[in-house]
Design an enzyme around this catalytic site. Structure first.
Site, PDB file in Angstrom:
ATOM      1  CD  GLU A   1      -0.802  -6.219   5.004  1.00 38.55           C
ATOM      2  OE1 GLU A   1      -0.541  -6.428   3.799  1.00 38.55           O
ATOM      3  OE2 GLU A   1      -0.949  -5.076   5.470  1.00 38.55           O
TER       4      GLU A   1
ATOM      5  CB  CYS B   1      -0.978  -0.036   1.167  1.00 39.04           C
ATOM      6  SG  CYS B   1      -2.463   0.901   0.823  1.00 39.04           S
TER       7      CYS B   1
ATOM      8  CG  HIS C   1      -3.245  -3.521   3.212  1.00 38.49           C
ATOM      9  ND1 HIS C   1      -2.143  -3.063   3.900  1.00 38.49           N
ATOM     10  CD2 HIS C   1      -3.974  -2.434   2.907  1.00 38.49           C
ATOM     11  CE1 HIS C   1      -2.212  -1.749   4.003  1.00 38.49           C
ATOM     12  NE2 HIS C   1      -3.315  -1.334   3.415  1.00 38.49           N
TER      13      HIS C   1
HETATM   14  N1  GLN Z   1      -1.910   6.755   2.970  1.00 41.58           N
HETATM   15  C1  GLN Z   1      -2.055   6.012   1.776  1.00 41.58           C
HETATM   16  C2  GLN Z   1      -3.443   6.146   1.175  1.00 41.58           C
HETATM   17  O1  GLN Z   1      -4.352   6.566   1.838  1.00 41.58           O
HETATM   18  C3  GLN Z   1      -1.696   4.549   1.998  1.00 41.58           C
HETATM   19  C4  GLN Z   1      -2.644   3.821   2.882  1.00 41.58           C
HETATM   20  C5  GLN Z   1      -2.117   2.513   3.404  1.00 41.58           C
HETATM   21  O2  GLN Z   1      -0.915   2.262   3.373  1.00 41.58           O
HETATM   22  N2  GLN Z   1      -2.991   1.677   3.941  1.00 41.58           N
HETATM   23  O3  GLN Z   1      -3.657   5.799   0.032  1.00 41.58           O
END
Ligand code: GLN
Length: 548
Positions: free
Chosen positions: A511, A383, A509
């Site tokens: 994970e 992400c 994500h």
């Molecule tokens: N801050 C970034 C966004 O809002 C990444 C979010 C994250 O890593 N979950 O897109």
């Protein structure tokens, strides 16, 4: 059969593994052929943990349907190997929000809204939804916090009522406590347990079982004593000594006969004999001496390991699968910016940059990504870790330090990561991101496609920002491959570098979907590259067998 309910409460202190115990019991029951679901009742007033700092709360665990939930849901999903939904994490905030909106609508015209029955009814309704929406035959409900907290009283009262509503034979209460060890006399103390059981009794709940957690083994005498003072069967006192192997907990509870007692108490009979061979192999594998590989996790909440719970678990699952020992280095991104920990960054065999929000520490993560790119060190970005890999690459292409995500610099000349159009007009912060499961099409011939061995996958998301398509071409010309895309091709889901052993990152994500016996393909591919970098032999066959 009528739905059966098992309620977990906690006594004495928090953080003694109530969530893990509940999750492990769920596994014990699943192994016996029952459909199980778990619900966490969280007494705080936030609607969900999505707006809380990881320092307050640890990781936010995301479900298929996009619910942002407590990290215990991660334990439930990993231990029991199930997929849960939104109703499986209910908070005081949600309960009150629902009741108050009904009141405004006029649903209770003429009435006075009270904790009993209105709040407790709403809690019971939500407990009932778990079986309805998941098809579970046995629902395990964990009440967050410790008995005696003001906040948890309405939940406990609702569960007490539920016992009468659905019948005692269909419910049981398990109280998880802590036995402190007094060094001066070398003994474990049961007094706090007695007091906390007295406290639950005072609100009308008599525990059927006590899980007594401790750091030292408990003798028979102590078990007798707890049984006597807390008025439970001796077999219903489960002495759970701390283990350094998380996934051993179900095996320990199995040995202690917990499932038999629970089933008898609920009038059930096991439908099949549990088969623990996979878990035994797994635990054996954890204990086996294995060659070490090191991974640096560069994040800004590294002081609190719980903030990266699922990431650490997913790395561990992949390492176990490959037959190597994960040596995880927690590297603080803010300190990296100040020039610290560079010897560590240079020494690790792989670098992982996890998710995150806000500007603090991002330059440190960008520097770590740069190091990985320039030195052929395997890199996995999750992400924010993908967005920063993209930013780092832009700075390299344009020779311009200004390239950035508009999350960190609204006026950057190269907004390579930007808000999605759908996000532009949103002002509320809670529950408004791109959340939950979305399909991702893999581009044949890429590292991502090779890792998955599939054409389409579904992964969990939690972000507002995206790769800015205005820059796609120039990235591709310079060696970045967009190997995972949304079905319409508009959204970049996975990016990887063409001329690098393994520099790959996902907008989602991965994970959250890793399981102890089914590691996530991207983590496996990353860890394989890490082993190769470290010249450490790894298991190629995959399946963990008893021979190791
Ligand atoms: N801050 C970034 C966004 O809002 C990444 C979010 C994250 O890593 N979950 O897109």
């Amino acid at each position: 059969m009528p739905t059966k309910y098992i309620f977990f409460t906690g006594g004495v202190v928090s953080s003694v593994g109530k969530g893990v115990t509940a999750a492990a019991l769920g596994r014990l029951l699943k192994e016996r052929g029952f459909a199980v679901a778990v619900q966490k009742l969280d007494p705080y007033i936030n609607v969900d943990p999505g707006t809380m700092s990881p320092y307050q709360h640890g990781e936010v665990f995301v479900l298929d349907d996009g619910a942002e939930t407590d990290l215990d849901l991660g334990h439930y999903e990993r231990f029991i190997d199930i997929r849960l939904n939104r109703v499986c994490n209910t908070t005081t905030g949600q309960v009150y929000a629902e009741v108050i909106s009904k009141e405004r609508r006029g649903d209770y015209l003429g009435g006075t809204i009270q904790v009993i029955p209105h709040i407790t009814n709403e809690i019971k309704r939500r407990v009932g939804l778990v079986a309805k929406t998941t098809g579970a035959e046995i629902v395990i409900i964990e009440v967050g916090g410790t008995v005696g907290d003001i906040e948890s009283l309405p939940f406990l009262e609702a569960l007490r009522q539920l016992r009468n509503d659905v019948g005692r034979e269909n419910t049981m209460f398990i109280h998880v406590t802590w036995l402190p060890y007094i060094g001066a006399t070398s003994e474990l103390k049961t007094k706090p347990t007695q007091h906390s059981v007295a406290e639950v009794r005072s609100i009308g709940i008599a525990p059927d079982m006590i899980v007594a957690r401790s750091d030292y083994p408990m003798d028979e005498g102590l078990r007798d004593k707890i049984a006597l003072f807390c008025d439970v069967d001796k077999k219903a006192v489960v002495p759970m000594v701390t283990t350094n192997v998380l996934y051993e907990v179900p095996l320990l509870l199995e040995k202690l006969g917990m499932a038999e007692f629970v089933l008898r108490r609920l009038g059930l009979e096991a439908r099949q004999k549990p088969d623990w061979s996979e878990w035994q192999n797994l635990v054996q594998e954890v204990r086996r001496q294995k060659p070490k590989v090191s991974v640096g996790l560069v994040g800004k909440y590294v002081e609190l390991h719980d903030a990266y719970m699922s990431v650490r678990e997913a790395l561990t699952h992949a390492a176990l699968h490959l037959g190597v020992e994960l040596d995880l280095h927690w590297i603080h991104s803010v300190e990296v910016e100040k020039g610290k920990h560079w010897d560590e960054i240079q020494s690790v065999d792989g670098i992982l940059v996890p998710g995150g929000f806000g500007a603090r520490g991002i330059e440190g993560k960008i520097q770590a990504a740069k190091h990985a790119r320039e030195n052929n060190v395997p890199y996995l970005g999750l992400c924010l870790g993908m967005q920063l890999m993209v930013v780092e690459f832009a700075r390299h292409i344009y020779m311009n330090e200004e390239a950035n995500s508009t999350e960190f610099d609204r006026n950057t000349t190269h907004p390579v990561i930007d808000l999605m159009p759908e996000q532009q007009s949103i002002t509320d912060m809670g529950g408004t991101m791109r959340l939950g499961l979305y399909p991702c099409h893999l581009v044949p011939g890429t590292k991502a496609a090779a890792a998955y061995g599939e054409n389409v996958v579904q992964e969990r998301h939690r972000h507002r920002f995206e790769f800015n398509n205005a820059y796609r071409e120039i990235y591709e010309e310079n060696g970045m491959v967009f190997s995972g895309l949304s079905p319409d091709g508009r959204l970049v889901e996975i990016a990887e570098l063409r001329d690098h052993p393994f520099m790959l990152a996902s907008q989602f994500h991965p994970e959250f979907l890793s399981r102890p016996n089914r590691p996530h393909p991207l983590f496996v591919a990353f860890m394989r590259a890490v082993c190769e970098r470290a010249s450490v032999p790894y298991r190629k066959s995959g399946k963990i067998s008893s021979e190791g």
